[in-house]
Design an enzyme around this catalytic site. Structure first.
Site, PDB file in Angstrom:
ATOM      1  N   ASP A  11       0.859  -1.190   0.000  1.00 22.86           N
ATOM      2  CA  ASP A  11       0.000   0.000   0.000  1.00 22.86           C
ATOM      3  C   ASP A  11       0.893   1.237   0.000  1.00 22.86           C
ATOM      4  O   ASP A  11       1.014   1.954   0.993  1.00 22.86           O
ATOM      5  CB  ASP A  11      -0.928  -0.030   1.221  1.00 22.86           C
ATOM      6  CG  ASP A  11      -1.867  -1.228   1.166  1.00 22.86           C
ATOM      7  OD1 ASP A  11      -2.296  -1.593   0.062  1.00 22.86           O
ATOM      8  OD2 ASP A  11      -2.148  -1.803   2.229  1.00 22.86           O
ATOM      9  N   LYS A  33       1.176  -8.224  -2.469  1.00 24.03           N
ATOM     10  CA  LYS A  33      -0.232  -7.920  -2.734  1.00 24.03           C
ATOM     11  C   LYS A  33      -0.385  -6.502  -3.270  1.00 24.03           C
ATOM     12  O   LYS A  33       0.079  -5.543  -2.665  1.00 24.03           O
ATOM     13  CB  LYS A  33      -1.065  -8.081  -1.458  1.00 24.03           C
ATOM     14  CG  LYS A  33      -2.562  -7.863  -1.692  1.00 24.03           C
ATOM     15  CD  LYS A  33      -3.367  -8.183  -0.434  1.00 24.03           C
ATOM     16  CE  LYS A  33      -3.411  -7.034   0.545  1.00 24.03           C
ATOM     17  NZ  LYS A  33      -4.273  -5.914   0.062  1.00 24.03           N
ATOM     18  N   LEU A  62      -8.431  -6.862  -5.859  1.00 25.59           N
ATOM     19  CA  LEU A  62      -9.364  -5.866  -6.383  1.00 25.59           C
ATOM     20  C   LEU A  62     -10.767  -6.014  -5.802  1.00 25.59           C
ATOM     21  O   LEU A  62     -11.600  -5.130  -5.971  1.00 25.59           O
ATOM     22  CB  LEU A  62      -9.431  -5.964  -7.909  1.00 25.59           C
ATOM     23  CG  LEU A  62      -8.123  -5.719  -8.654  1.00 25.59           C
ATOM     24  CD1 LEU A  62      -8.361  -5.735 -10.154  1.00 25.59           C
ATOM     25  CD2 LEU A  62      -7.476  -4.408  -8.225  1.00 25.59           C
ATOM     26  N   LYS A  63     -11.052  -7.131  -5.152  1.00 30.57           N
ATOM     27  CA  LYS A  63     -12.362  -7.371  -4.521  1.00 30.57           C
ATOM     28  C   LYS A  63     -13.504  -7.034  -5.485  1.00 30.57           C
ATOM     29  O   LYS A  63     -14.389  -6.223  -5.182  1.00 30.57           O
ATOM     30  CB  LYS A  63     -12.492  -6.578  -3.217  1.00 30.57           C
ATOM     31  CG  LYS A  63     -11.476  -6.964  -2.147  1.00 30.57           C
ATOM     32  CD  LYS A  63     -11.758  -6.235  -0.838  1.00 30.57           C
ATOM     33  CE  LYS A  63     -10.769  -6.610   0.243  1.00 30.57           C
ATOM     34  NZ  LYS A  63      -9.429  -6.039   0.023  1.00 30.57           N
ATOM     35  N   ILE A  67     -22.353  -7.362 -11.317  1.00 37.19           N
ATOM     36  CA  ILE A  67     -23.140  -8.437 -11.911  1.00 37.19           C
ATOM     37  C   ILE A  67     -22.184  -9.450 -12.549  1.00 37.19           C
ATOM     38  O   ILE A  67     -21.051  -9.107 -12.911  1.00 37.19           O
ATOM     39  CB  ILE A  67     -24.158  -7.896 -12.933  1.00 37.19           C
ATOM     40  CG1 ILE A  67     -23.447  -7.223 -14.115  1.00 37.19           C
ATOM     41  CG2 ILE A  67     -25.144  -6.935 -12.265  1.00 37.19           C
ATOM     42  CD1 ILE A  67     -24.383  -6.851 -15.248  1.00 37.19           C
ATOM     43  N   PRO A  68     -22.602 -10.711 -12.683  1.00 35.37           N
ATOM     44  CA  PRO A  68     -21.677 -11.752 -13.155  1.00 35.37           C
ATOM     45  C   PRO A  68     -20.996 -11.427 -14.479  1.00 35.37           C
ATOM     46  O   PRO A  68     -19.783 -11.663 -14.627  1.00 35.37           O
ATOM     47  CB  PRO A  68     -22.581 -12.988 -13.274  1.00 35.37           C
ATOM     48  CG  PRO A  68     -23.632 -12.772 -12.228  1.00 35.37           C
ATOM     49  CD  PRO A  68     -23.892 -11.286 -12.235  1.00 35.37           C
ATOM     50  N   ARG A 177      -1.121  -9.166  12.717  1.00 37.25           N
ATOM     51  CA  ARG A 177      -0.213  -8.177  13.299  1.00 37.25           C
ATOM     52  C   ARG A 177       0.753  -8.878  14.249  1.00 37.25           C
ATOM     53  O   ARG A 177       0.307  -9.588  15.154  1.00 37.25           O
ATOM     54  CB  ARG A 177      -0.992  -7.122  14.112  1.00 37.25           C
ATOM     55  CG  ARG A 177      -1.907  -6.227  13.270  1.00 37.25           C
ATOM     56  CD  ARG A 177      -1.091  -5.167  12.554  1.00 37.25           C
ATOM     57  NE  ARG A 177      -1.937  -4.242  11.812  1.00 37.25           N
ATOM     58  CZ  ARG A 177      -2.338  -4.439  10.570  1.00 37.25           C
ATOM     59  NH1 ARG A 177      -2.017  -5.544   9.937  1.00 37.25           N
ATOM     60  NH2 ARG A 177      -3.073  -3.540   9.946  1.00 37.25           N
ATOM     61  N   GLN A 186      -8.056  -2.429  11.599  1.00 37.04           N
ATOM     62  CA  GLN A 186      -8.554  -3.796  11.564  1.00 37.04           C
ATOM     63  C   GLN A 186      -9.267  -4.100  12.881  1.00 37.04           C
ATOM     64  O   GLN A 186      -8.730  -3.849  13.955  1.00 37.04           O
ATOM     65  CB  GLN A 186      -7.392  -4.798  11.386  1.00 37.04           C
ATOM     66  CG  GLN A 186      -6.467  -4.479  10.220  1.00 37.04           C
ATOM     67  CD  GLN A 186      -6.995  -4.972   8.894  1.00 37.04           C
ATOM     68  OE1 GLN A 186      -8.086  -5.515   8.819  1.00 37.04           O
ATOM     69  NE2 GLN A 186      -6.231  -4.779   7.840  1.00 37.04           N
TER      70      GLN A 186
END
Length: 232
Positions: A11, A33, A62-63, A67-68, A177, A186
């Site tokens: 990040d 990631k 990317l989560k 729609i499919p 962590r 978190q």
């Protein structure tokens, strides 16, 4: 020496920093990631930049949730970048998950159950029947039935999810962590050692490594601690 089962969350504020972090941690960890912000800012080039010459596994987080047909198109578009793992939201339902699996056959589709930032009050607010561990187990079972071969769940639920889905599904745990680290945003966290002991296969660790003065040394330290506590 085998790299530790850690995905370092890159990040970073810019592409150069992300690539530098990846180069520093790659000898010690199996995976890096790339999240939504970095991907949206720099596009597909970010994958080649962080993969570098080492060929480290890239987890594209990317989560996807749509729609499919749209998710299938998105999964197909990024599959040419050869990410090892691509995430979709379990809440998109079984047809959406199946569409991603079929569109990217050479990428492991990981279904995100319940975000680690969500507590019980948050689940109630969005209308997801809790408690969190029950919601996670339901979403996990549905995702596997739809063809997902990996699941993302918090360390708190990993043992229950492992019991639910068996040994062949890859369990990825954010919210990890090292002892003494700040939990930050978190809500459901655990130490790396505990997460692995409970059945996790890949630990997502970001700021405890990347915010350290020497990210490579921080990754090496966590990897060494895991080797000491994990049977060979």
């Amino acid at each position: 020496m085998t790299p530790a089962p850690i995905a370092v969350a890159l990040d970073a504020p810019d592409l150069e920093t992300a690539a530098r972090w990846a180069g520093l941690v790659t000898p010690h960890v199996s995976t890096v990631k790339v999240g939504l912000e970095l991907y949206l800012r720099y596009g597909p080039d970010v994958i080649a930049s962080v993969r570098g010459a080492s060929g480290v596994r890239v987890f594209l987080d990317l989560k996807l949730h749509d729609i499919p047909n749209t998710v299938a198109g998105a999964a197909r578009a990024v599959s040419r970048l050869r990410p090892a793992i691509l995430t979709v939201h379990a809440a998109g339902g079984p047809k959406m998950i199946r569409a991603a699996v079929e569109a990217a056959p050479h990428t492991q589709i990981a279904s995100v159950t319940v975000l680690t930032s969500l507590g019980e009050a948050d689940l109630a607010a969005i209308g997801l029947a809790g408690p969190a561990d029950d919601a996670v187990r339901r979403l996990a079972a549905m995702s596997v039935e739809a063809g997902a071969t990996a699941l993302v769940c918090s360390p708190n639920e990993v043992a229950a999810v492992r019991a639910e889905v068996g040994p062949d599904i890859t369990l990825i745990t954010p919210g990890v962590r090292p002892a003494g680290a700040d939990a930050q945003d978190q809500a459901r966290v655990a130490t790396p050692e505990q997460a692995l002991a409970d059945g996790a296969d890949l630990l997502v660790i970001g700021r405890p490594i990347t915010a350290a003065p020497d990210p490579g040394a921080a990754a090496a330290s966590i990897a060494a601690a895991l080797r000491r506590t994990t049977p060979s």
